[in-house]
Design an enzyme around this catalytic site. Structure first.
Site, PDB file in Angstrom:
ATOM      1  N   ARG A  69       0.758  -1.492   0.265  1.00 50.10           N
ATOM      2  CA  ARG A  69       0.072   0.350  -0.017  1.00 50.10           C
ATOM      3  C   ARG A  69       0.800   0.967  -0.315  1.00 50.10           C
ATOM      4  O   ARG A  69       0.875   2.468  -1.131  1.00 50.10           O
ATOM      5  CB  ARG A  69      -0.652  -0.515   1.694  1.00 50.10           C
ATOM      6  CG  ARG A  69      -1.941   1.085   1.125  1.00 50.10           C
ATOM      7  CD  ARG A  69      -3.141   1.051   2.192  1.00 50.10           C
ATOM      8  NE  ARG A  69      -3.237  -0.449   2.626  1.00 50.10           N
ATOM      9  CZ  ARG A  69      -4.660  -1.355   2.150  1.00 50.10           C
ATOM     10  NH1 ARG A  69      -5.181  -0.308   0.554  1.00 50.10           N
ATOM     11  NH2 ARG A  69      -5.322  -2.220   1.768  1.00 50.10           N
ATOM     12  N   MET A 116     -11.864   3.494  -4.794  1.00 48.29           N
ATOM     13  CA  MET A 116     -12.134   2.099  -3.813  1.00 48.29           C
ATOM     14  C   MET A 116     -10.844   2.043  -3.435  1.00 48.29           C
ATOM     15  O   MET A 116     -10.586   0.460  -3.984  1.00 48.29           O
ATOM     16  CB  MET A 116     -13.258   1.470  -4.329  1.00 48.29           C
ATOM     17  CG  MET A 116     -14.234   2.793  -5.066  1.00 48.29           C
ATOM     18  SD  MET A 116     -15.622   2.805  -3.769  1.00 48.29           S
ATOM     19  CE  MET A 116     -15.923   1.581  -2.803  1.00 48.29           C
ATOM     20  N   ILE A 129      -7.810   2.147   0.503  1.00 39.36           N
ATOM     21  CA  ILE A 129      -7.664   1.927   1.580  1.00 39.36           C
ATOM     22  C   ILE A 129      -6.182   3.270   1.812  1.00 39.36           C
ATOM     23  O   ILE A 129      -5.647   2.393   0.785  1.00 39.36           O
ATOM     24  CB  ILE A 129      -7.398   0.693   2.397  1.00 39.36           C
ATOM     25  CG1 ILE A 129      -8.983   0.799   2.259  1.00 39.36           C
ATOM     26  CG2 ILE A 129      -7.115   1.727   4.279  1.00 39.36           C
ATOM     27  CD1 ILE A 129      -9.474  -0.514   3.389  1.00 39.36           C
ATOM     28  N   ASN A 142     -13.919  13.386   0.954  1.00 37.35           N
ATOM     29  CA  ASN A 142     -14.413  11.998   0.488  1.00 37.35           C
ATOM     30  C   ASN A 142     -15.655  12.371   0.309  1.00 37.35           C
ATOM     31  O   ASN A 142     -16.498  13.105   1.715  1.00 37.35           O
ATOM     32  CB  ASN A 142     -14.024  11.377   1.577  1.00 37.35           C
ATOM     33  CG  ASN A 142     -14.210   9.907   0.923  1.00 37.35           C
ATOM     34  OD1 ASN A 142     -14.242   9.465  -0.653  1.00 37.35           O
ATOM     35  ND2 ASN A 142     -14.657   9.311   2.063  1.00 37.35           N
ATOM     36  N   HIS A 184     -19.015   9.496   1.042  1.00 40.13           N
ATOM     37  CA  HIS A 184     -19.415   8.481   1.599  1.00 40.13           C
ATOM     38  C   HIS A 184     -20.659   8.195   1.777  1.00 40.13           C
ATOM     39  O   HIS A 184     -21.489   9.095   2.196  1.00 40.13           O
ATOM     40  CB  HIS A 184     -18.910   8.160   2.852  1.00 40.13           C
ATOM     41  CG  HIS A 184     -18.458   6.538   3.227  1.00 40.13           C
ATOM     42  ND1 HIS A 184     -18.017   5.595   3.106  1.00 40.13           N
ATOM     43  CD2 HIS A 184     -19.467   6.039   3.874  1.00 40.13           C
ATOM     44  CE1 HIS A 184     -18.457   4.679   3.133  1.00 40.13           C
ATOM     45  NE2 HIS A 184     -19.846   4.847   4.095  1.00 40.13           N
ATOM     46  N   SER A 200     -22.497  10.900   3.235  1.00 32.18           N
ATOM     47  CA  SER A 200     -21.344  12.443   3.878  1.00 32.18           C
ATOM     48  C   SER A 200     -20.209  12.787   3.241  1.00 32.18           C
ATOM     49  O   SER A 200     -19.967  11.486   2.121  1.00 32.18           O
ATOM     50  CB  SER A 200     -20.745  11.751   5.361  1.00 32.18           C
ATOM     51  OG  SER A 200     -22.487  10.951   5.965  1.00 32.18           O
ATOM     52  N   THR A 214      -8.825  12.246   6.642  1.00 32.37           N
ATOM     53  CA  THR A 214      -7.887  11.832   8.392  1.00 32.37           C
ATOM     54  C   THR A 214      -7.633  10.268   7.769  1.00 32.37           C
ATOM     55  O   THR A 214      -8.643   9.541   7.386  1.00 32.37           O
ATOM     56  CB  THR A 214      -8.298  11.869   9.529  1.00 32.37           C
ATOM     57  OG1 THR A 214      -9.398  11.235   9.545  1.00 32.37           O
ATOM     58  CG2 THR A 214      -8.739  12.876   9.932  1.00 32.37           C
ATOM     59  N   ASP A 221     -12.501   6.433   6.759  1.00 28.60           N
ATOM     60  CA  ASP A 221     -14.049   7.254   7.080  1.00 28.60           C
ATOM     61  C   ASP A 221     -14.649   7.589   8.362  1.00 28.60           C
ATOM     62  O   ASP A 221     -15.861   7.214   8.378  1.00 28.60           O
ATOM     63  CB  ASP A 221     -15.212   5.901   6.431  1.00 28.60           C
ATOM     64  CG  ASP A 221     -15.256   5.623   5.415  1.00 28.60           C
ATOM     65  OD1 ASP A 221     -14.643   5.869   4.116  1.00 28.60           O
ATOM     66  OD2 ASP A 221     -15.407   4.513   4.828  1.00 28.60           O
ATOM     67  N   GLN A 272     -28.287  12.979  -4.581  1.00 31.16           N
ATOM     68  CA  GLN A 272     -28.857  13.455  -3.387  1.00 31.16           C
ATOM     69  C   GLN A 272     -26.936  13.888  -3.270  1.00 31.16           C
ATOM     70  O   GLN A 272     -26.548  15.181  -3.295  1.00 31.16           O
ATOM     71  CB  GLN A 272     -28.537  13.089  -1.724  1.00 31.16           C
ATOM     72  CG  GLN A 272     -30.323  12.735  -1.568  1.00 31.16           C
ATOM     73  CD  GLN A 272     -29.923  14.643  -1.823  1.00 31.16           C
ATOM     74  OE1 GLN A 272     -30.115  15.293  -0.915  1.00 31.16           O
ATOM     75  NE2 GLN A 272     -31.990  14.251  -2.432  1.00 31.16           N
ATOM     76  N   GLU A 273     -25.483  13.259  -3.357  1.00 28.03           N
ATOM     77  CA  GLU A 273     -24.895  13.020  -3.474  1.00 28.03           C
ATOM     78  C   GLU A 273     -24.580  14.426  -4.365  1.00 28.03           C
ATOM     79  O   GLU A 273     -23.337  14.432  -4.556  1.00 28.03           O
ATOM     80  CB  GLU A 273     -24.213  11.979  -4.055  1.00 28.03           C
ATOM     81  CG  GLU A 273     -24.322  10.558  -3.012  1.00 28.03           C
ATOM     82  CD  GLU A 273     -23.197   9.575  -3.502  1.00 28.03           C
ATOM     83  OE1 GLU A 273     -22.573   9.444  -5.033  1.00 28.03           O
ATOM     84  OE2 GLU A 273     -22.979   8.247  -2.614  1.00 28.03           O
TER      85      GLU A 273
HETATM   86  C1  GAR Z   1     -20.737   6.655  -4.325  1.00 29.80           C
HETATM   87  O1  GAR Z   1     -21.820   6.283  -4.622  1.00 29.80           O
HETATM   88  C2  GAR Z   1     -19.784   7.596  -3.946  1.00 29.80           C
HETATM   89  O2  GAR Z   1     -20.970   7.691  -2.265  1.00 29.80           O
HETATM   90  C3  GAR Z   1     -19.417   5.473  -3.541  1.00 29.80           C
HETATM   91  O3  GAR Z   1     -18.471   5.562  -4.320  1.00 29.80           O
HETATM   92  C4  GAR Z   1     -19.807   5.899  -5.832  1.00 29.80           C
HETATM   93  C5  GAR Z   1     -19.197   6.231  -6.261  1.00 29.80           C
HETATM   94  O4  GAR Z   1     -20.179   6.451  -7.857  1.00 29.80           O
HETATM   95  N1  GAR Z   1     -18.175   6.601  -2.337  1.00 29.80           N
HETATM   96  C6  GAR Z   1     -17.829   5.036  -1.836  1.00 29.80           C
HETATM   97  O5  GAR Z   1     -18.040   3.932  -1.482  1.00 29.80           O
HETATM   98  C7  GAR Z   1     -16.225   5.213  -0.631  1.00 29.80           C
HETATM   99  N2  GAR Z   1     -16.222   4.347   0.436  1.00 29.80           N
HETATM  100  P1  GAR Z   1     -19.294   7.473  -9.281  1.00 29.80           P
HETATM  101  O6  GAR Z   1     -18.220   6.713  -9.428  1.00 29.80           O
HETATM  102  O7  GAR Z   1     -20.854   6.917 -10.017  1.00 29.80           O
HETATM  103  O8  GAR Z   1     -19.677   8.948  -8.794  1.00 29.80           O
END
Ligand code: GAR
Length: 214
Positions: free
Chosen positions: A67, A92, A94, A109, A111, A138, A143, A147, A175-176
């Site tokens: 990593r 995706m 860590i 980020n 989540h 969220s 950090t 998450d 919502q994202e």
């Molecule tokens: C989103 O739902 C985001 O919240 C999630 O990946 C998706 C990416 O969608 N992120 C995580 O799970 C991070 N822990 P996208 O590629 O269509 O933006």
């Protein structure tokens, strides 16, 4: 007009949040997506970036690489863009503590849960299994602990009895796409910072659920 905030977006897949941020930056002349980095060469988000004439790079993990070794190569790729803000949008992987510490306060980020609930994966199914009445998303500063950085903004959605992980994910995604560009805008306007481990907006320390709009 010179751009004040150079935004670098890291992705692994579809890139629908990347698209929302690109579109948001078009309306927000203080920020520009100047690059996209993917750890997956076939991420659809790379096509989205090309369509918007945004520079892209792939940093693909080598077999047997640690990593820390991967993150060192990722850091080189990031530094090439000299970003003001690093936006993880479905990236995706860590990240190692050392890597994260190097970008503290300038990496955010998204989540798909109402943190601190459901860190990690399969958040939609976990909310359904727990019979939660509400779920959501969220945006937080990154950090070292996964998450767990200070939350900047959350959005909630209802969970219906007939929901599957897919239907719930669709509702959360909507919502994202509304909140992530807004947070990028706040940052680009110098309204948002991480100070002493807390998210601060307009000089006010945000509480554990981030900025609250009623
Ligand atoms: C989103 O739902 C985001 O919240 C999630 O990946 C998706 C990416 O969608 N992120 C995580 O799970 C991070 N822990 P996208 O590629 O269509 O933006």
């Amino acid at each position: 007009m010179s751009v004040s905030c150079r935004v670098l977006v890291l992705i692994s897949g579809n890139g629908s949040n990347l698209q929302a941020i690109i579109d948001g930056c078009d309306d927000n002349l203080q920020a520009e997506v100047i690059g996209v980095i993917s750890n997956k060469p076939d991420a659809y988000g790379l096509i989205r970036a090309h369509q918007s004439e945004i520079d892209t790079s792939c940093v693909i993990a080598h077999k047997g690489e640690t990593r820390v070794e991967y993150d060192a190569r990722l850091k080189v790729a990031i530094d090439r863009y000299q970003p003001d803000l690093i936006v993880l949008a479905g990236f995706m992987r860590i990240l190692s503590d050392e890597f994260v510490q190097g970008f503290e306060g300038k990496m955010i980020n998204i989540h798909p849960s109402l943190l601190p609930k459901y860190t990690g994966l399969h958040t939609h199914q976990r909310a359904i299994d727990a019979k939660d009445e509400e779920h959501g998303v969220s945006v937080h500063f990154v950090t070292p602990e996964l998450d767990s950085g200070p939350v900047i903004l959350q959005a909630k959605v209802p969970v219906y009895e007939e929901d599957t992980a897919d239907t719930l994910a669709l509702r959360v995604h909507e919502q994202e796409h509304a909140i992530y560009p807004l947070v990028v805008k706040w940052y680009s306007q110098n309204r948002l910072a991480m100070t002493n481990g807390k998210a601060v907006l307009d000089g006010v320390e945000l509480d554990a659920a981030g900025y609250a709009i009623d």
